[in-house]
Design an enzyme around this catalytic site. Sequence first.
Site, PDB file in Angstrom:
ATOM      1  N   GLY A 129       0.815  -1.219   0.000  1.00 20.46           N
ATOM      2  CA  GLY A 129       0.000   0.000   0.000  1.00 20.46           C
ATOM      3  C   GLY A 129       0.844   1.264   0.000  1.00 20.46           C
ATOM      4  O   GLY A 129       2.078   1.216  -0.060  1.00 20.46           O
ATOM      5  N   SER A 185      -4.975   5.890  13.529  1.00 25.24           N
ATOM      6  CA  SER A 185      -5.293   7.098  12.769  1.00 25.24           C
ATOM      7  C   SER A 185      -5.793   8.207  13.690  1.00 25.24           C
ATOM      8  O   SER A 185      -6.434   7.929  14.709  1.00 25.24           O
ATOM      9  CB  SER A 185      -6.388   6.775  11.727  1.00 25.24           C
ATOM     10  OG  SER A 185      -6.916   7.952  11.170  1.00 25.24           O
ATOM     11  N   ALA A 186      -5.514   9.434  13.330  1.00 24.63           N
ATOM     12  CA  ALA A 186      -6.011  10.591  14.083  1.00 24.63           C
ATOM     13  C   ALA A 186      -7.534  10.620  14.081  1.00 24.63           C
ATOM     14  O   ALA A 186      -8.149  11.312  14.893  1.00 24.63           O
ATOM     15  CB  ALA A 186      -5.478  11.878  13.462  1.00 24.63           C
ATOM     16  N   TYR A 236     -15.056   3.153  10.271  1.00 26.88           N
ATOM     17  CA  TYR A 236     -13.613   2.956  10.020  1.00 26.88           C
ATOM     18  C   TYR A 236     -12.814   3.396  11.261  1.00 26.88           C
ATOM     19  O   TYR A 236     -12.000   2.645  11.785  1.00 26.88           O
ATOM     20  CB  TYR A 236     -13.154   3.739   8.789  1.00 26.88           C
ATOM     21  CG  TYR A 236     -11.675   4.019   8.813  1.00 26.88           C
ATOM     22  CD1 TYR A 236     -11.191   5.293   9.098  1.00 26.88           C
ATOM     23  CD2 TYR A 236     -10.757   2.991   8.591  1.00 26.88           C
ATOM     24  CE1 TYR A 236      -9.828   5.533   9.156  1.00 26.88           C
ATOM     25  CE2 TYR A 236      -9.397   3.229   8.657  1.00 26.88           C
ATOM     26  CZ  TYR A 236      -8.942   4.503   8.949  1.00 26.88           C
ATOM     27  OH  TYR A 236      -7.594   4.745   9.024  1.00 26.88           O
ATOM     28  N   LYS A 267     -10.381   1.276  14.290  1.00 28.11           N
ATOM     29  CA  LYS A 267      -9.037   1.646  14.783  1.00 28.11           C
ATOM     30  C   LYS A 267      -9.083   1.828  16.308  1.00 28.11           C
ATOM     31  O   LYS A 267      -8.207   1.345  17.039  1.00 28.11           O
ATOM     32  CB  LYS A 267      -8.558   2.934  14.110  1.00 28.11           C
ATOM     33  CG  LYS A 267      -8.289   2.816  12.623  1.00 28.11           C
ATOM     34  CD  LYS A 267      -7.165   1.830  12.317  1.00 28.11           C
ATOM     35  CE  LYS A 267      -6.778   1.852  10.846  1.00 28.11           C
ATOM     36  NZ  LYS A 267      -5.702   0.900  10.521  1.00 28.11           N
TER      37      LYS A 267
HETATM   38  C1  WQD Z   1      -8.698  16.708   3.897  1.00 25.58           C
HETATM   39  C2  WQD Z   1      -9.417  18.052   3.734  1.00 25.58           C
HETATM   40  C3  WQD Z   1     -11.757  17.825   3.238  1.00 25.58           C
HETATM   41  C4  WQD Z   1     -11.120  15.960  -0.690  1.00 25.58           C
HETATM   42  C5  WQD Z   1      -9.150  11.097   5.950  1.00 25.58           C
HETATM   43  C6  WQD Z   1      -9.605  10.040   6.903  1.00 25.58           C
HETATM   44  C7  WQD Z   1      -8.493   9.706   7.863  1.00 25.58           C
HETATM   45  C8  WQD Z   1      -7.229   9.372   7.117  1.00 25.58           C
HETATM   46  C9  WQD Z   1      -6.851  10.492   6.161  1.00 25.58           C
HETATM   47  C10 WQD Z   1      -7.026   6.988   6.950  1.00 25.58           C
HETATM   48  C11 WQD Z   1     -10.793  18.085   4.395  1.00 25.58           C
HETATM   49  C12 WQD Z   1     -11.004  18.471   2.069  1.00 25.58           C
HETATM   50  C13 WQD Z   1     -10.915  16.535   0.552  1.00 25.58           C
HETATM   51  C14 WQD Z   1     -11.719  16.726  -1.728  1.00 25.58           C
HETATM   52  C15 WQD Z   1     -11.855  18.604  -0.227  1.00 25.58           C
HETATM   53  N1  WQD Z   1      -7.396   8.156   6.401  1.00 25.58           N
HETATM   54  N2  WQD Z   1     -11.272  17.834   0.763  1.00 25.58           N
HETATM   55  N3  WQD Z   1     -12.057  18.029  -1.462  1.00 25.58           N
HETATM   56  O1  WQD Z   1     -10.865  13.614   5.767  1.00 25.58           O
HETATM   57  O2  WQD Z   1      -8.873  14.734   6.932  1.00 25.58           O
HETATM   58  O3  WQD Z   1      -8.894  12.270   6.657  1.00 25.58           O
HETATM   59  O4  WQD Z   1      -7.962  10.690   5.290  1.00 25.58           O
HETATM   60  O5  WQD Z   1      -6.469   6.778   7.991  1.00 25.58           O
HETATM   61  O6  WQD Z   1      -8.907   8.606   8.639  1.00 25.58           O
HETATM   62  O7  WQD Z   1     -10.686  10.559   7.656  1.00 25.58           O
HETATM   63  O8  WQD Z   1      -8.561  13.702   4.671  1.00 25.58           O
HETATM   64  O9  WQD Z   1      -7.845  14.243   2.384  1.00 25.58           O
HETATM   65  O10 WQD Z   1     -10.214  13.366   2.738  1.00 25.58           O
HETATM   66  O11 WQD Z   1      -9.608  15.684   3.473  1.00 25.58           O
HETATM   67  O12 WQD Z   1     -12.184  19.780  -0.022  1.00 25.58           O
HETATM   68  O13 WQD Z   1     -11.932  16.250  -2.888  1.00 25.58           O
HETATM   69  O14 WQD Z   1      -9.635  18.286   2.356  1.00 25.58           O
HETATM   70  O15 WQD Z   1     -13.013  18.450   3.453  1.00 25.58           O
HETATM   71  O16 WQD Z   1     -11.002  19.391   4.907  1.00 25.58           O
HETATM   72  P1  WQD Z   1      -9.392  13.668   6.035  1.00 25.58           P
HETATM   73  P2  WQD Z   1      -9.059  14.196   3.230  1.00 25.58           P
END
Ligand code: WQD
Length: 346
Positions: A10, A124-125, A148, A152
């Site tokens: 991955g 994960s955070a 999810y 965790k």
């Molecule tokens: C980041 C920011 C969105 C996509 C997730 C999981 C977390 C971890 C990391 C596994 C947010 C914004 C996003 C888009 C946008 N995964 N965004 N348009 O949600 O913080 O965390 O991924 O462990 O568990 O929850 O990451 O990259 O999806 O979003 O505006 O097309 O970007 O709203 O503010 P997220 P993300």
Amino acid sequence: MTILVTGGAGYIGSHTCVELLQAGYDIAVLDNFSNSSPEALRRVSEITGKEFPVYAIDLLNLDELDRVFSNHTIQAVIHLAGLKAVGESVSSPMHYYYSNMTSTFHLCETMSKYGVHRFVFSSSATVYGLPESVPITEKFPVGATNPYGRTKQMIEQVLQDLYASNPAWGISILRYFNPIGAHKSGRIGEDPSGIPNNLMPFITQVAIGRRDQLTVYGNDYPTSDGTGVRDYIHVADLAQGHLRALEKCLSAPGLDIYNLGTGKGYSVLDVVRAFEKVSGRTIPYTVVDRRPGDIATCYADPSKAQHELGWKAVRDIEEMCEDSWQWQLRNPEGYKEMVTTSQANG
Ligand code: WQD
């Protein structure tokens, strides 16, 4: 002695394997390739010049897992395999609970059987849910808000109870913030299947013309520019954090939890601007409503990992954007094209 890396093909896994091999460890990789490509592991060997055994098996198959442990003297396990799409977990909770929990139970059961008690777990955070304030320390209460994240959180609790029952275990639980970036070589990187859920792969796919524009989920958050703020961390820094955590849990029994983040928060538009600066590409975007389940601001206090592991993220947001861009530019279709090429070559 071998380090077993589950989910080693991955995004996090392949970068962690590179760091492990370059640090001189022997590794074995176990991956069911449900959300990854064998090509990533071929490139890990290319980057490091080292070969390693790969087991295309599912952790849900206890007999196949047992075969891996009977074939090698496993010193420790770095457990990265798991389903990780928040949205998918909401629509298919049973699939997530069964898969993520049962695979971990099988792993711990087999480790115990073979006397292996050194374990690094990919958490994960997202377990923090809606934090009461920022920056977030490991002492903050957990409260995941999606299936999810709850898998965790539950696995963290299982590991804490396991350690309480047998202090021979050495366990490091790593709470990732938002990994982005790619290896400097541009040969391995994030390769989501289908429409990317996460911000950076969506941006890079817009930049190479695979997507028309970025959808920004909300600009009415209480943040500097109204868009969501996150703690983005370079995947190479994250991989280094695994090495330090491995060394810690190899050195002595115990159980520790660490935030792996930079301690800095960047908004969606901060990331877009940084990416445009390093790539020279314009990222068109449209703002829509907030994404259900998103929080306004999330970033780490990474000082515990710094003090106890001697680890600190060193790459800044522009380097993260540059390396993500180079990966996507050189691999417009991710690993797929290589599979096509190798199939064509027979
Ligand atoms: C980041 C920011 C969105 C996509 C997730 C999981 C977390 C971890 C990391 C596994 C947010 C914004 C996003 C888009 C946008 N995964 N965004 N348009 O949600 O913080 O965390 O991924 O462990 O568990 O929850 O990451 O990259 O999806 O979003 O505006 O097309 O970007 O709203 O503010 P997220 P993300």
